[in-house]
Design an enzyme around this catalytic site. Structure first.
Site, PDB file in Angstrom:
ATOM      1  CG  ASP A  13      -1.789  -1.232   1.321  1.00  0.00           C
ATOM      2  OD1 ASP A  13      -2.406  -1.599   0.315  1.00  0.00           O
ATOM      3  OD2 ASP A  13      -1.808  -1.853   2.405  1.00  0.00           O
ATOM      4  CE  LYS A  16       3.425  -2.392  -4.479  1.00  0.00           C
ATOM      5  NZ  LYS A  16       2.853  -2.004  -3.164  1.00  0.00           N
ATOM      6  N   GLY A  40      -4.182  -3.990  -4.975  1.00  0.00           N
ATOM      7  CA  GLY A  40      -4.945  -2.960  -5.657  1.00  0.00           C
ATOM      8  C   GLY A  40      -4.099  -1.720  -5.854  1.00  0.00           C
ATOM      9  CG  HIS A  41      -1.084  -1.123  -8.161  1.00  0.00           C
ATOM     10  ND1 HIS A  41      -0.206  -1.655  -9.079  1.00  0.00           N
ATOM     11  CD2 HIS A  41      -0.631  -1.529  -6.960  1.00  0.00           C
ATOM     12  CE1 HIS A  41       0.728  -2.358  -8.456  1.00  0.00           C
ATOM     13  NE2 HIS A  41       0.477  -2.298  -7.170  1.00  0.00           N
ATOM     14  CD  GLN A 222       0.590  -8.747  -2.712  1.00  0.00           C
ATOM     15  OE1 GLN A 222       1.451  -9.228  -3.433  1.00  0.00           O
ATOM     16  NE2 GLN A 222      -0.692  -8.857  -3.005  1.00  0.00           N
TER      17      GLN A 222
END
Length: 422
Positions: A13, A16, A40-41, A222
């Site tokens: 988180d 990235k 999730g990005h 991650q």
């Protein structure tokens, strides 16, 4: 031309996706090399907000090839839905390539994930229940189904049915409802037709790009402290999240690795279970959570928040071989009168600057803080290092010193234009 790598250097988180978006300005290919849809990005471009789970963040740069590598575990239904939504919003999904070696996640993996968490009681890991661990387990047990079989419907149906029946026996023994195999196959058959044109041998396509002198960027999911080997085991993910994982997860040789970018949030967060030495349980922690909008992009779960942990971050930068740091969410600290930096752990009466491999030791770690003055003004409008407040620059310089790394990018907000090179 070597392949650059961007990885998270905390518990994930770190932002990235946004950094990948920035670094792809002059890149020809972006490769996701591990993890699954548990990541999730979130990317904000102008007034538009996008959340990606499997498609690499290079999708927002026209002409950039977007590869889902062999080290990723892929939910075919989820990937189809994600690609359809991107296409609906005007993005070119023809650039997406899916490795024929990537393993697939099915509904039975998700149910097995939930079954494990529910039965674990106070020993639960805190997974997203997206089936990641069970899919990697099947891969290691040599019974997994790979994406190449999406192009062979008869083989896929046979293999899927065999594995679903095996899992149904486990569900029945646990008193859980069994999977409706016929119904699941209908959904899977549709996804297979949709994804089959994107399936290819990405190991060759990646290496052809490198031999042609094209720029390739490998994208991790991650963070390093969730690495299955080097993270806070067992409170980790099921893949290799560090830079070395890009070699096996994308099929490139170590000598082809160029710059390693490490993404660090200007403070520290964690989702799920596991030790977190600098976690704040008071108003200060809640202030960070609200100011930083610290809620999971995949699950919506509130993230645990704390001061910057230089012990954990220095360890992470070391095992990743980080060349340049990208610091995100500096603006979240704008209103803080003073800032804590954990420079050591006191464990059983002794102070150490080394990150312990034992999760039990880490649970007993008491953070040793160094305090720096805040800047008490907005950084959101800064577009260059010189435009940052003096105390903000001093804070960043100290983070770089403690992690033995060099700052290359600073982000002061969620938008694409709020990120600048140093």
């Amino acid at each position: 031309m070597p392949a650059d790598i961007l990885v998270g250097t905390q518990w994930g988180d770190e932002g990235k996706g946004k950094l990948i978006d920035v670094l792809t300005r002059d890149v020809d290919m972006v490769v996701r090399f591990q993890g699954g849809s548990n990541a999730g990005h979130t990317i904000e471009i102008g007034s538009e907000k996008y959340v990606l789970h499997l498609v690499p963040s290079g999708i927002f740069r026209p002409g950039v090839k977007c590869v889902i590598g062999n080290g990723v575990v892929v939910d075919p239904l989820g990937l189809m839905t994600e690609m359809q939504e991107l296409a609906r919003r005007g993005l070119d999904i023809s650039v997406v390539e899916l490795s024929d070696r990537a393993h697939l996640i099915f509904e039975y993996h998700k149910r097995a994930d939930a079954m494990r968490e529910l039965s674990a009681g106070n020993r639960k890991i805190g997974t997203t229940r997206r089936g990641i661990g069970p899919a990697y387990s099947d891969k290691a047990n040599r019974v997994g189904i790979r994406a190449g079989e999406l192009t062979s419907p008869e083989t896929l149906k046979r293999r899927f049915t065999e594995q679903a029946q095996r899992y149904n026996k486990l569900f029945a023994e646990a008193g859980m409802a069994e999977l409706d195999i016929a119904e699941e196959w209908k959904k899977l058959e549709e996804a297979a037709r949709y994804l089959a044109p994107h399936v290819t041998d990405t190991v060759y396509s990646i290496n052809r790009m490198l031999r042609a002198g094209k720029k390739v960027l490998c994208e991790g999911a991650q963070g390093a402290l969730l690495d299955v080997d080097h993270g806070t085991y067992p409170f980790v993910t099921s893949s290799s999240t560090i830079s070395g994982g890009a070699c096996s997860g994308a099929g490139i040789a170590p000598r082809q690795v160029g710059t390693v970018w490490g993404v660090l949030k200007a403070y520290t967060t964690r989702v799920g279970e596991g030790p977190f030495p600098t976690e704040l349980f008071d108003e200060a922690g809640e202030k960070l959570r609200q100011a930083g909008r610290e809620f999971g992009a995949t699950t919506g779960r509130p993230r645990r928040c704390g001061w910057f942990d230089a012990v954990a971050s220095a360890y992470s930068c070391m095992i990743n071989g980080v060349d340049r740091l990208a610091i995100t969410k500096l603006d979240v600290l704008d209103d803080q009168p003073e800032l804590g930096i954990c420079v050591g752990y006191e464990i059983d009466g002794e102070v150490t600057r080394e990150f312990p491999g034992s999760v039990e030791k880490l649970k007993r770690a008491k953070p040793v803080y160094e305090w720096l003055p805040g800047w008490r003004c907005s950084t959101a409008g800064a577009r260059a290092w010189e435009e940052l407040p003096v105390n903000a620059r001093k804070y960043l310089d100290r983070l770089a010193e403690l992690t033995d790394s060099q700052i290359g990018i600073v982000s002061v907000g969620p938008r694409r234009d709020q990120t600048f090179l140093v």
